[in-house]
Design an enzyme around this catalytic site. Structure first.
Site: not given
Ligand code: BES
Ligand code: ZN
Ligand code: ZN
Length: 491
Positions: A254, A259, A266, A277, A336, A338, A340
């Site tokens: 990834k 992000d 966010k 990210d 967010d 994204e 996946r």
């Molecule tokens: N890049 C983030 C996940 C992340 C969070 C990585 C903190 C490292 C540290 C990912 O794209 C994301 O935003 N995930 C969300 C998913 C949710 C919207 C289903 C999350 O984990 O809150």
């Molecule tokens: Zn995200």
């Molecule tokens: Zn992300």
């Protein structure tokens, strides 16, 4: 930082500091000096009785060495012996550098010691890393440091030094990419990085730009990248062994270079960490850096899927529906989630190029952090042998993986009322529902493992031999998986 090897006796050892590491099971060295032996016997019992809570430091009598530093595994009960060696090696070289004693010798002159030279070198190289690029006066703490490896065989020690240097320079390269600003590490910059690696290690590289991605219906990358000034890319970097290989191991990383969350933006707090990210992409590139030099017996390809996730008039919106190349449609409930969406393209492509085994690596979910804390990478997949192999490969480098469930039962959480699946799971088991989403894009009979490195890609404070910032997580695990393939996949 320089490394020297030394085969002689303690009398003629030319060093400012001598580091001695004690352990209940392992004897890393033999010192032919009675006063020192006595002192060590005393230290050993003091450590074991818990009377010494940090290293023992003293000036030895009648030796041309300024300081002896003694560490004991009992000081770091949380970790295994290899991790302790690395941690103590990092502390020893730092002590020397900080106190104006640049020549630090490590006593490894037993049979046991010789086997562990590589671990000491790894501890030193990973432990002396810091991201200095933007300081007016970059710290050059280790500039004059010399690590003297006192062993029975300079030749065998040198082999281990060479290998550890390959592993650690690649890992520290990953850390540079992840620490760097998102304005510098754009998707195009990751592409250039892949091209550089291809040129230096004679790997095959193929780059798909936005036009090609459109042709190939890589809809996740196109949608996630739509809001950014920096267009998305998919890059494949391939290593082909000399003899034909039945195994084609494919890594998918990834590479979200920043992000923001997109339209589902966010909160501002800690958003700067989202420049990391792309740590999954950096890890697979780092692994190829190692693989290109250590030349495993199996075929390996790294696929980097890279885009910037940012809001804009052209950005993908919540409620959009993406029709993937494998026929599945995805409802974007939250922009967010994204990672996946772009990994799905990478997984489809991995299947198309004939992967027998797929390992994807991603900073995918905050839920993995909540489940595991910061010491374990979340591990899921459809194949026990591959999952065990990843765990074993990681164990060779102090990278810990913890299996999380992937229950078909939870597919219910990613159901959508308008499309085949939803990109958002329910309020629980977020790491598992993200993995279940990915599984929809893994060809059915292909062995697959998913590494959620959100817990481990970043250190908020120093840990073991790591300083603050990017850790380089998973690069060494992935490389080891490939170059120790037979051992790692045995049973
Ligand atoms: N890049 C983030 C996940 C992340 C969070 C990585 C903190 C490292 C540290 C990912 O794209 C994301 O935003 N995930 C969300 C998913 C949710 C919207 C289903 C999350 O984990 O809150
Ligand atoms: Zn995200
Ligand atoms: Zn992300």
């Amino acid at each position: 930082m320089k490394f020297e090897t030394y085969e002689g006796s303690l009398r003629d050892l030319h060093a400012d500091v001598l580091v001695l590491i004690l352990d209940a099971q392992n004897e890393l060295f033999e010192v032919d000096d009675e006063a020192l032996q006595e002192r060590l016997a005393g230290a050993r019992s003091q450590f074991s009785a818990g009377k010494l809570s940090r290293e023992l430091s003293f000036a030895p009598k009648d030796l041309p060495i300024d300081t002896v530093l003694v560490y004991h595994s009992d000081l770091e009960k949380n970790y295994g012996f290899w991790e302790n060696i690395k941690t103590f090696a990092a502390r020893g070289i730092r002590f020397g550098a900080e106190t104006g004693r640049p020549r630090v010798a490590f006593a490894l002159n037993s049979a046991d010691g010789l086997e562990h030279v590589g671990k000491v070198v790894e501890g030193i190289l990973l432990g002396s890393y810091s991201f200095e690029k933007y300081r007016q006066k970059p710290r050059k703490l280790f500039e004059d440091s010399v690590a003297v490896l006192w062993t029975q065989s300079a030749e065998k020690a040198q082999e281990q030094i060479d290998q550890a240097e390959i592993l650690c320079h690649a890992t520290n390269g990953v850390r540079d990419l992840v620490n760097e600003s998102a304005s510098v590490i754009t998707p195009a910059a990751l592409v250039r990085k892949a091209q550089d690696l291809a040129a230096s290690h004679s790997l095959q590289v193929e780059v798909w730009d936005q036009a090609r991605l459109t042709q190939e219906r890589m809809v996740g990358l196109l949608a996630v990248g739509a809001g950014s000034e920096h267009p998305p890319f998919m890059v494949s970097l391939s290593y082909q062994p000399e003899a034909p290989s039945d195994v084609h191991l494919v890594f998918v990383g990834k590479g979200v270079t920043f992000d923001t969350g997109g339209i589902s933006i966010k909160p501002a707090e800690k958003m700067h960490l989202m420049r990391g990210d792309m740590a999954g992409a950096a890890a697979v590139l780092g692994a190829m850096d190692i693989i290109g030099q250590l030349k495993p017996k199996i075929r390996v390809t790294a696929i980097v899927v890279t885009a910037e996730n940012t809001p804009d008039g052209k950005a993908m919106r919540p409620g959009d529906i993406l029709s993937y190349r494998n026929g599945k449609s995805v409802h974007v409930e939250n922009t967010d989630a994204e990672g996946r969406l772009i990994l799905a393209d990478g997984l489809i492509h991995a299947g198309d190029i004939g992967a027998t085994h797929i390992v994807d690596v991603a900073t995918l979910t905050g839920a993995a952090i909540r489940a595991l804390g910061y010491s374990f990478t979340g591990l899921m997949g459809n194949n026990r042998t591959l999952i065990n192999a990843v765990t074993r490969a990681g164990g060779n480098h102090g990278e810990a993986y913890w299996k999380l469930p992937l229950p078909a039962e939870y597919k219910e959480y990613i159901k959508s009322s308008v499309a085949d699946i939803n990109n958002l799971g329910g309020p629980v088991a977020g790491a598992s529902t993200a993995a279940l989403f990915l599984q929809e894009f893994v060809p059915e009979k292909t062995a697959w493992a998913h590494l959620d490195i959100a817990p481990t890609f970043w250190k908020e404070k120093p840990w073991k031999y790591y300083g603050e910032g990017a850790s380089g997580a998973a690069a060494r695990t992935l490389a080891d998986l490939a170059y120790n393939w037979a051992e790692n996949t045995a049973r």
